[in-house]
Design a protein around this motif. Structure first.
Motif, mmCIF file in Angstrom:
data_model
loop_
_atom_site.group_PDB
_atom_site.id
_atom_site.type_symbol
_atom_site.label_atom_id
_atom_site.label_comp_id
_atom_site.label_asym_id
_atom_site.label_seq_id
_atom_site.Cartn_x
_atom_site.Cartn_y
_atom_site.Cartn_z
ATOM 1 N N GLU A 1 0.813 -1.093 0.018
ATOM 2 C CA GLU A 1 0.019 0.066 0.157
ATOM 3 C C GLU A 1 0.755 1.293 -0.093
ATOM 4 O OE1 GLU A 1 -2.781 -0.243 3.249
ATOM 5 O OE2 GLU A 1 -3.974 -1.968 2.438
ATOM 6 N N LYS A 2 2.356 1.090 0.594
ATOM 7 C CA LYS A 2 2.912 2.429 0.485
ATOM 8 C C LYS A 2 4.293 2.225 -0.285
ATOM 9 C CE LYS A 2 1.615 3.304 5.224
ATOM 10 N NZ LYS A 2 2.232 3.327 6.701
ATOM 11 N N ASP A 3 4.382 0.714 -0.947
ATOM 12 C CA ASP A 3 5.624 0.666 -1.954
ATOM 13 C C ASP A 3 5.591 1.520 -2.935
ATOM 14 O OD1 ASP A 3 7.753 -0.555 -3.040
ATOM 15 O OD2 ASP A 3 6.667 -2.087 -4.160
ATOM 16 N N ARG A 4 6.634 2.218 -3.282
ATOM 17 C CA ARG A 4 6.939 3.090 -4.438
ATOM 18 C C ARG A 4 7.915 2.591 -5.367
ATOM 19 N NH1 ARG A 4 2.702 4.017 -2.797
ATOM 20 N NH2 ARG A 4 1.648 6.071 -2.167
ATOM 21 N N GLN A 5 8.379 1.318 -5.128
ATOM 22 C CA GLN A 5 9.566 0.763 -5.851
ATOM 23 C C GLN A 5 9.230 -0.232 -6.582
ATOM 24 O OE1 GLN A 5 13.501 0.817 -3.618
ATOM 25 N NE2 GLN A 5 12.199 1.351 -2.048
ATOM 26 N N ASN A 6 8.087 -0.747 -6.618
ATOM 27 C CA ASN A 6 7.438 -1.922 -7.406
ATOM 28 C C ASN A 6 8.050 -3.423 -6.796
ATOM 29 O OD1 ASN A 6 5.531 -2.970 -9.081
ATOM 30 N ND2 ASN A 6 6.389 -2.460 -11.006
ATOM 31 N N ILE A 7 8.302 -3.416 -5.578
ATOM 32 C CA ILE A 7 8.978 -4.470 -5.003
ATOM 33 C C ILE A 7 8.073 -5.813 -5.277
ATOM 34 C CG2 ILE A 7 10.000 -5.669 -2.904
ATOM 35 C CD1 ILE A 7 10.985 -2.754 -2.176
ATOM 36 N N LYS A 8 8.608 -7.048 -5.587
ATOM 37 C CA LYS A 8 7.625 -8.225 -5.696
ATOM 38 C C LYS A 8 7.980 -8.858 -4.413
ATOM 39 C CE LYS A 8 6.781 -6.695 -9.677
ATOM 40 N NZ LYS A 8 5.455 -6.134 -10.258
ATOM 41 N N LEU A 9 7.448 -10.073 -4.181
ATOM 42 C CA LEU A 9 7.577 -11.229 -3.200
ATOM 43 C C LEU A 9 7.489 -12.280 -3.848
ATOM 44 C CD1 LEU A 9 7.560 -12.187 -0.224
ATOM 45 C CD2 LEU A 9 5.077 -12.305 -0.200
ATOM 46 N N VAL A 10 8.790 -13.110 -3.821
ATOM 47 C CA VAL A 10 9.029 -14.371 -4.425
ATOM 48 C C VAL A 10 8.905 -15.636 -3.261
ATOM 49 C CG1 VAL A 10 10.606 -16.025 -5.810
ATOM 50 C CG2 VAL A 10 10.300 -13.365 -6.467
ATOM 51 N N ILE A 11 8.166 -16.494 -3.546
ATOM 52 C CA ILE A 11 8.067 -17.517 -2.596
ATOM 53 C C ILE A 11 8.354 -18.772 -3.270
ATOM 54 C CG2 ILE A 11 6.353 -18.802 -1.268
ATOM 55 C CD1 ILE A 11 4.660 -16.419 -0.722
ATOM 56 N N SER A 12 9.640 -19.347 -2.640
ATOM 57 C CA SER A 12 9.933 -20.632 -3.321
ATOM 58 C C SER A 12 9.911 -21.995 -2.292
ATOM 59 C CB SER A 12 11.775 -20.420 -3.394
ATOM 60 O OG SER A 12 12.336 -21.409 -3.812
ATOM 61 N N GLY A 13 9.294 -22.713 -2.850
ATOM 62 C CA GLY A 13 9.309 -24.182 -1.805
ATOM 63 C C GLY A 13 7.854 -24.833 -2.370
ATOM 64 N N ARG A 14 8.280 -26.073 -2.155
ATOM 65 C CA ARG A 14 7.035 -27.131 -2.384
ATOM 66 C C ARG A 14 5.487 -26.971 -1.434
ATOM 67 N NH1 ARG A 14 6.197 -31.587 0.951
ATOM 68 N NH2 ARG A 14 7.881 -31.796 2.580
ATOM 69 N N ARG A 15 4.585 -27.063 -1.898
ATOM 70 C CA ARG A 15 3.414 -27.213 -1.134
ATOM 71 C C ARG A 15 3.566 -28.420 -0.021
ATOM 72 N NH1 ARG A 15 -0.718 -23.321 -2.804
ATOM 73 N NH2 ARG A 15 0.179 -22.117 -4.605
#
Length: 282
Positions: A223-237
């Motif tokens: 909601e406050k991010d201005r750098q277009n930062i992503k979240l990468v989630i690595s791992g099996r379910r």
């Protein structure tokens, strides 16, 4: 000296916590102690990557132990019988489980007993097995190895053991994890996140890993991010992922989250070195 080791988590292209720990420890241990004779106990045909040259004898014991009922058979029948035949000086179990009837000295590696504090995060049969047998394994073992002072205290208090029986051996890092230069980082980011910086989480996905709260926190951050930062989630379910999936579907910024699934070691190292930050939430 004859040393038998439980190596059932050494499965090619499926190494996770126990598997990586087992591989890295044994690779160095066997190399540094060529005077000892090692018997690696597998529950299926192993990759040759895990049968180190020199002083290693692979042993395949059935059945493949991937279920609580099969664990009981594997340890209390197959492993117990093989230990009687080999007559080793010590049995090392990298997942903490040991044959309770055996008279061989044993070292149980117990990373944590989070299933005691967060039982709801573990599948029913697995939870019941752990809660019934791990106190017995801990008392039966000659020595216990764990990976933190917190776990040492937790195991000692919950299972009424002397802390002197429990030795802390910290986790290390693999040599493949190293910094990358700016050009390499840009290349990896282009591949994974369209060139944008990202936070990285790595680990199997189940309730104890706290991924649901990570997703909620990332939604607030965006909601406050201005750098277009992503979240990468690595791992099996792994198990019980419905709550995490519900949270994800209700996110305002779910399009900014990237699930990669399980990654091989080299690729994970590249993603780690290219991340803006690594997120550890459990």
């Amino acid at each position: 000296m004859k040393i038998c080791v439980n190596t059932r988590f050494l499965i090619k292209d499926k190494l996770e916590g126990f598997g990586v720990f087992t591989f890295e420890i044994l690779k160095e241990f066997c190399k540094r102690h060529p005077e000892h004779e090692f018997y690696f106990l597998f529950d299926r045909k192993p990759s040759q990557d895990f049968v180190f040259p020199g002083n290693i004898k692979p042993v395949i014991l059935f059945p493949p132990a991937r279920h609580p009922f099969l664990w009981l058979i594997w340890y209390e029948v197959s492993v117990y019988t093989k230990l009687k035949r080999i007559k080793p000086d010590v049995f090392i179990s990298m997942d903490g489980m040991i044959p309770l009837r055996s008279k061989v000295k044993s070292i149980a590696v117990i990373h944590d007993i989070a299933f005691e504090s967060f039982p709801e995060a573990v599948p029913f049969l697995v939870r019941k097995y752990y809660q019934l047998f791990f106190p017995l394994y801990a008392r039966k073992a000659t020595k216990i190895i764990t990976v933190s002072e917190f776990s040492q205290k937790d195991i000692a208090e919950k299972y009424h053991l002397s802390p002197d029986k429990i030795h802390v051996v910290y986790n290390g890092h693999q040599g493949v994890f190293k910094p990358l230069d700016k050009a390499e980082i840009s290349k990896i980011r282009e591949e994974i996140s369209r060139g944008y910086p990202y936070f990285l989480y790595n680990g199997s996905l189940h309730p104890r890993k706290n991924v649901s709260n990570l997703l909620k926190a990332f939604d607030l951050f965006k909601e406050k991010d201005r750098q277009n930062i992503k979240l990468v989630i690595s791992g099996r379910r792994a198990w019980k992922t419905k709550e995490m999936e519900r949270v994800y579907e209700n996110m305002n910024f779910k399009d900014e989250v990237i699930f990669t699934g399980w990654l091989p070691e080299k690729k994970l190292a590249e993603l780690t070195a290219s991340a803006l930050a690594f997120v550890y939430v459990s």
